[in-house]
Enzyme design. Structure first.
Site, mmCIF file in Angstrom:
data_model
loop_
_atom_site.group_PDB
_atom_site.id
_atom_site.type_symbol
_atom_site.label_atom_id
_atom_site.label_comp_id
_atom_site.label_asym_id
_atom_site.label_seq_id
_atom_site.Cartn_x
_atom_site.Cartn_y
_atom_site.Cartn_z
ATOM 1 N N LYS A 11 56.595 87.808 20.147
ATOM 2 C CA LYS A 11 56.998 86.395 20.134
ATOM 3 C C LYS A 11 58.380 86.164 20.775
ATOM 4 O O LYS A 11 59.128 87.117 20.995
ATOM 5 C CB LYS A 11 56.986 85.894 18.684
ATOM 6 C CG LYS A 11 55.592 85.933 18.052
ATOM 7 C CD LYS A 11 55.601 85.262 16.679
ATOM 8 C CE LYS A 11 54.215 85.283 16.066
ATOM 9 N NZ LYS A 11 54.177 84.559 14.783
ATOM 10 N N TYR A 51 46.874 78.105 17.974
ATOM 11 C CA TYR A 51 47.173 77.992 16.545
ATOM 12 C C TYR A 51 46.462 76.793 15.901
ATOM 13 O O TYR A 51 46.884 76.324 14.849
ATOM 14 C CB TYR A 51 48.685 77.893 16.334
ATOM 15 C CG TYR A 51 49.394 79.239 16.380
ATOM 16 C CD1 TYR A 51 49.109 80.238 15.459
ATOM 17 C CD2 TYR A 51 50.375 79.505 17.326
ATOM 18 C CE1 TYR A 51 49.760 81.465 15.484
ATOM 19 C CE2 TYR A 51 51.030 80.735 17.365
ATOM 20 C CZ TYR A 51 50.713 81.701 16.432
ATOM 21 O OH TYR A 51 51.354 82.917 16.449
ATOM 22 N N PHE A 59 54.131 73.381 8.971
ATOM 23 C CA PHE A 59 54.954 74.108 9.942
ATOM 24 C C PHE A 59 54.358 74.085 11.357
ATOM 25 O O PHE A 59 54.917 74.695 12.267
ATOM 26 C CB PHE A 59 55.189 75.558 9.485
ATOM 27 C CG PHE A 59 53.920 76.366 9.252
ATOM 28 C CD1 PHE A 59 53.235 76.949 10.304
ATOM 29 C CD2 PHE A 59 53.426 76.545 7.968
ATOM 30 C CE1 PHE A 59 52.088 77.698 10.088
ATOM 31 C CE2 PHE A 59 52.276 77.293 7.734
ATOM 32 C CZ PHE A 59 51.606 77.867 8.811
ATOM 33 N N ARG A 87 48.021 95.288 11.597
ATOM 34 C CA ARG A 87 48.583 94.460 10.514
ATOM 35 C C ARG A 87 49.512 95.287 9.623
ATOM 36 O O ARG A 87 50.520 94.794 9.114
ATOM 37 C CB ARG A 87 47.463 93.782 9.720
ATOM 38 C CG ARG A 87 46.742 92.735 10.582
ATOM 39 C CD ARG A 87 45.642 92.029 9.850
ATOM 40 N NE ARG A 87 46.133 91.084 8.850
ATOM 41 C CZ ARG A 87 46.665 89.904 9.134
ATOM 42 N NH1 ARG A 87 46.792 89.504 10.393
ATOM 43 N NH2 ARG A 87 47.056 89.103 8.158
ATOM 44 N N THR A 93 53.775 88.598 6.773
ATOM 45 C CA THR A 93 54.199 87.437 7.576
ATOM 46 C C THR A 93 55.659 87.089 7.319
ATOM 47 O O THR A 93 56.429 86.850 8.242
ATOM 48 C CB THR A 93 53.314 86.215 7.235
ATOM 49 O OG1 THR A 93 51.948 86.572 7.444
ATOM 50 C CG2 THR A 93 53.665 85.010 8.092
ATOM 51 N N ARG A 104 58.124 93.676 11.338
ATOM 52 C CA ARG A 104 58.753 92.444 10.829
ATOM 53 C C ARG A 104 59.945 92.749 9.927
ATOM 54 O O ARG A 104 60.933 92.003 9.934
ATOM 55 C CB ARG A 104 57.705 91.594 10.119
ATOM 56 C CG ARG A 104 56.792 90.882 11.137
ATOM 57 C CD ARG A 104 55.592 90.316 10.477
ATOM 58 N NE ARG A 104 54.826 89.408 11.347
ATOM 59 C CZ ARG A 104 53.578 89.044 11.095
ATOM 60 N NH1 ARG A 104 52.945 89.510 10.023
ATOM 61 N NH2 ARG A 104 52.948 88.221 11.912
ATOM 62 N N ASN A 114 58.932 85.587 13.456
ATOM 63 C CA ASN A 114 58.599 86.870 12.830
ATOM 64 C C ASN A 114 58.128 87.923 13.832
ATOM 65 O O ASN A 114 57.390 88.839 13.495
ATOM 66 C CB ASN A 114 57.617 86.666 11.668
ATOM 67 C CG ASN A 114 56.280 86.106 12.120
ATOM 68 O OD1 ASN A 114 56.095 85.807 13.286
ATOM 69 N ND2 ASN A 114 55.346 85.979 11.195
ATOM 70 N N HIS A 117 52.568 88.559 16.389
ATOM 71 C CA HIS A 117 51.327 88.025 15.830
ATOM 72 C C HIS A 117 50.267 89.106 15.991
ATOM 73 O O HIS A 117 50.259 89.822 16.992
ATOM 74 C CB HIS A 117 50.872 86.772 16.586
ATOM 75 C CG HIS A 117 49.440 86.414 16.317
ATOM 76 N ND1 HIS A 117 49.058 85.693 15.211
ATOM 77 C CD2 HIS A 117 48.295 86.727 16.988
ATOM 78 C CE1 HIS A 117 47.734 85.567 15.221
ATOM 79 N NE2 HIS A 117 47.251 86.191 16.284
ATOM 80 N N GLU A 128 40.525 85.692 20.232
ATOM 81 C CA GLU A 128 41.910 85.609 20.709
ATOM 82 C C GLU A 128 42.088 86.394 22.019
ATOM 83 O O GLU A 128 42.802 85.959 22.928
ATOM 84 C CB GLU A 128 42.874 86.095 19.621
ATOM 85 C CG GLU A 128 42.883 85.150 18.416
ATOM 86 C CD GLU A 128 43.793 85.607 17.281
ATOM 87 O OE1 GLU A 128 44.363 86.720 17.340
ATOM 88 O OE2 GLU A 128 43.935 84.829 16.313
HETATM 89 P P1 CMP Z 1 51.324 84.356 12.776
HETATM 90 O O1 CMP Z 1 50.795 85.646 12.244
HETATM 91 O O2 CMP Z 1 51.492 84.255 14.245
HETATM 92 O O3 CMP Z 1 50.395 83.145 12.275
HETATM 93 C C1 CMP Z 1 50.878 81.835 12.042
HETATM 94 C C2 CMP Z 1 52.354 81.730 12.211
HETATM 95 O O4 CMP Z 1 52.948 80.582 11.658
HETATM 96 C C3 CMP Z 1 53.036 82.880 11.473
HETATM 97 O O5 CMP Z 1 52.769 84.107 12.117
HETATM 98 C C4 CMP Z 1 54.488 82.405 11.506
HETATM 99 O O6 CMP Z 1 55.105 82.687 12.746
HETATM 100 C C5 CMP Z 1 54.330 80.883 11.425
HETATM 101 N N1 CMP Z 1 54.755 80.313 10.130
HETATM 102 C C6 CMP Z 1 55.805 79.482 9.968
HETATM 103 N N2 CMP Z 1 55.920 79.107 8.695
HETATM 104 C C7 CMP Z 1 54.933 79.723 8.013
HETATM 105 C C8 CMP Z 1 54.531 79.710 6.646
HETATM 106 N N3 CMP Z 1 55.186 79.010 5.709
HETATM 107 N N4 CMP Z 1 53.460 80.459 6.306
HETATM 108 C C9 CMP Z 1 52.770 81.160 7.258
HETATM 109 N N5 CMP Z 1 53.117 81.191 8.565
HETATM 110 C C10 CMP Z 1 54.183 80.482 8.941
#
Ligand code: CMP
Length: 140
Positions: A11, A51, A59, A87, A93, A104, A114, A117, A128
């Site tokens: 990212k 997304y 968010f 993962r 996350t 992370r 973070n 992905h 994807e």
């Molecule tokens: P990702 O695994 O790319 O999937 C969704 C993304 O939303 C997550 O990683 C974060 O970068 C972002 N995000 C921001 N806020 C939140 C939240 N509160 N919970 C989950 N994902 C979030």
């Protein structure tokens, strides 16, 4: 165990800090093979569509702005149990909940920024991957 593929994104928070190589080393050290990789600037339409599953979440707007704020590296990773393995290497996350040694935990700035992905299932991985790569782009 069959060889599986998963989709990964490095990212904008990570590309900004020049962490692509360090993140790739963690993926490779875990036994994942980078079989396709491209550095791109995501458009707003691409980020909104990618997304789309999160479009009702509070968010969503901020996530789309963040994902278009700088370059990302889209990747296909291959290996045994690649979805789960990626993962595990990524960590939770929210970096506050991520295990020591995960990408992370070491690199993420926040729950949004973070660093990476990864697909959450083999079915979503296929969707994807097809979003960003043609079959001929993937060389195992
Ligand atoms: P990702 O695994 O790319 O999937 C969704 C993304 O939303 C997550 O990683 C974060 O970068 C972002 N995000 C921001 N806020 C939140 C939240 N509160 N919970 C989950 N994902 C979030």
């Amino acid at each position: 165990m069959a060889i599986e593929r998963t989709f990964s994104i490095i990212k904008p928070d990570a590309t900004r800090r020049n962490l692509t190589g360090k993140i790739n080393a963690k993926l490779e050290d875990a036994g994942l093979r980078i079989v396709a990789q491209r550095r791109i600037q995501m458009s707003q339409a691409q980020a909104e569509s990618f997304y789309g599953v999160h479009k009702e979440r509070p968010f969503f707007g901020s996530l789309v702005s963040f994902m278009t704020s700088g370059p990302v590296v889209v990747q296909v990773l291959e290996g045994e149990n690649a979805v789960a393995k990626n993962r595990e290497v990524m960590g939770a996350t929210n970096p506050e909940n991520a295990d020591a040694g995960t990408i992370r935990k070491e690199f993420a700035e926040s729950i949004e920024a973070n660093s990476v992905h990864g697909s959450d299932s083999p079915e979503n991985a296929a969707i994807e991957i097809a979003y960003f790569f043609a079959g001929s782009d993937i060389v195992g």
